[in-house]
Design an enzyme around this catalytic site. Sequence first.
Site, PDB file in Angstrom:
ATOM      1  N   LYS A 201      58.098  34.449  90.753  1.00  0.00           N
ATOM      2  CA  LYS A 201      58.973  35.570  91.124  1.00  0.00           C
ATOM      3  C   LYS A 201      58.987  36.642  90.027  1.00  0.00           C
ATOM      4  O   LYS A 201      58.871  37.839  90.285  1.00  0.00           O
ATOM      5  CB  LYS A 201      60.390  35.049  91.392  1.00  0.00           C
ATOM      6  CG  LYS A 201      61.452  36.106  91.542  1.00  0.00           C
ATOM      7  CD  LYS A 201      61.246  36.972  92.769  1.00  0.00           C
ATOM      8  CE  LYS A 201      62.048  38.261  92.672  1.00  0.00           C
ATOM      9  NZ  LYS A 201      61.871  39.153  93.791  1.00  0.00           N
ATOM     10  N   CYS A 255      65.489  44.669  90.421  1.00  0.00           N
ATOM     11  CA  CYS A 255      64.350  43.764  90.233  1.00  0.00           C
ATOM     12  C   CYS A 255      63.335  44.282  89.220  1.00  0.00           C
ATOM     13  O   CYS A 255      63.203  43.719  88.137  1.00  0.00           O
ATOM     14  CB  CYS A 255      63.666  43.545  91.582  1.00  0.00           C
ATOM     15  SG  CYS A 255      64.687  42.614  92.721  1.00  0.00           S
TER      16      CYS A 255
END
Length: 406
Positions: A201, A255
Amino acid sequence: MINVIGLGYIGLPTALMMASHGVEVVGTDYNAELVATLNHGHTTFKEKGLDELFRNALQAGIRFTTEYQKTDTYIISVPTPYDKFSKKVDACYVVAAVKSVMEVCPKGATVVIESTVSPGTIDKFVRPVIEADGFRIGQDIHLVHAPERIIPGNMVYELLHNNRTIGADERDIGEQVKKLYASFCQGEIVVTDIRTAEMTKVVENTFRAVNIAFANELAKICRHDNMDVYEIIRICNMHPRVNILQPGPGVGGHCISVDPWFLVGDYPSLAKVIDESMKTNDGMPDFVLGRIHTIMKEKGMTDIGRVGLYGLTYKENVDDMRESPTLQLLESQERHLAPTLKVYDPFIRQDVVEHQYHDLDAFLADVDFVVIMVKHDEIRDNMDKLAGKIVLDCHNICHLPGVYHL
Ligand SMILES: NC(=O)c1ccc[n+]([C@@H]2O[C@H](COP(=O)([O-])OP(=O)(O)OC[C@H]3O[C@@H](n4cnc5c(N)ncnc54)[C@H](O)[C@@H]3O)[C@@H](O)[C@H]2O)c1
């Protein structure tokens, strides 16, 4: 029954998606106001397709509460910021949520961490919390990491179609959680171990950050010697193995502007390219500010109060302002004690900065110089209204004559 903990940009759509696909779901958030809004039948942020999904989930019986539930499966989707000094992940929200779950969960429960965390975070911070409560991991509690990849602006579609990663200590538990996500997810779901899932991720978002930084650096080089970065990227991308992204005024959101720092924090002597890339992206709002001053000088313009920033959000057609380049630029300008620029964003209804407008025409009436910081559809649809203004287009979307670029 699934108890989804944390009903923000990720937890809410995930909970709604599961509920509308026949899974019994209770959503828990410690923000009582947020829970009340949901219980009054309103969603808490704007997102394409979210209201319809919300209605379907309500019909299917989803409930929202501030209470943690006693059940067999938990999905934790709480924030994971980075520590501004060490750059390491700040796992305090995840740890607090896991502690609260441990207070109510029965033996045999599965705890799925959806929050993005750096590799080793679950070993270092989550396992000790569970073990401190006397639970044996793998017997009393099963641990899973299922990071999320969806992008604001297209979340509902991506929840349905993106491939996913499930990291688990035990293969059979990983397969069970895969089945749960497969209730709605049409993408491929890979089952692996927890540390690999953590790393993938963070690496995915780091890949994006480094590639954006490359485009931003090209924009700076081209500006230095007056070359057309867009034409250069267009031609380079005709090469069969080159695919350069577009430069922009900076990177925001929860993010790409955050997760790569985790690797810099954890591997400071190894993550050199990543460190420089993050600095390059973080430097873009200042670069834009420099462009504003250069263009003002060129145009003989002296009143910065007549300059307007179009867009406050971190990307187009969403209402998420977290870490947005416009907010970074305003902060930087404040540090230089300069009078505040005017600002307008069609997606931001509340007042968040000084000199903020809520109407495009009123905003345009009060500025001579417009900086396109965000490529919302609204500005694309109203481009002719910018005729006669000085325009600095940070996204190469305006084709009026005389437009300035990064
Ligand atoms: N936003 C994105 O685009 C995105 C995409 C992929 C992954 N992620 C990751 O998903 C995670 C969640 O991000 P988000 O954008 O949904 O955050 P968010 O801030 O929108 O939502 C988090 C929610 O968790 C609640 N919360 C925090 N601690 C809690 C606790 N102990 N108990 C109950 N509720 C609690 C907060 O009140 C908030 O409503 C982060 O790790 C993020 O990095 C985000």
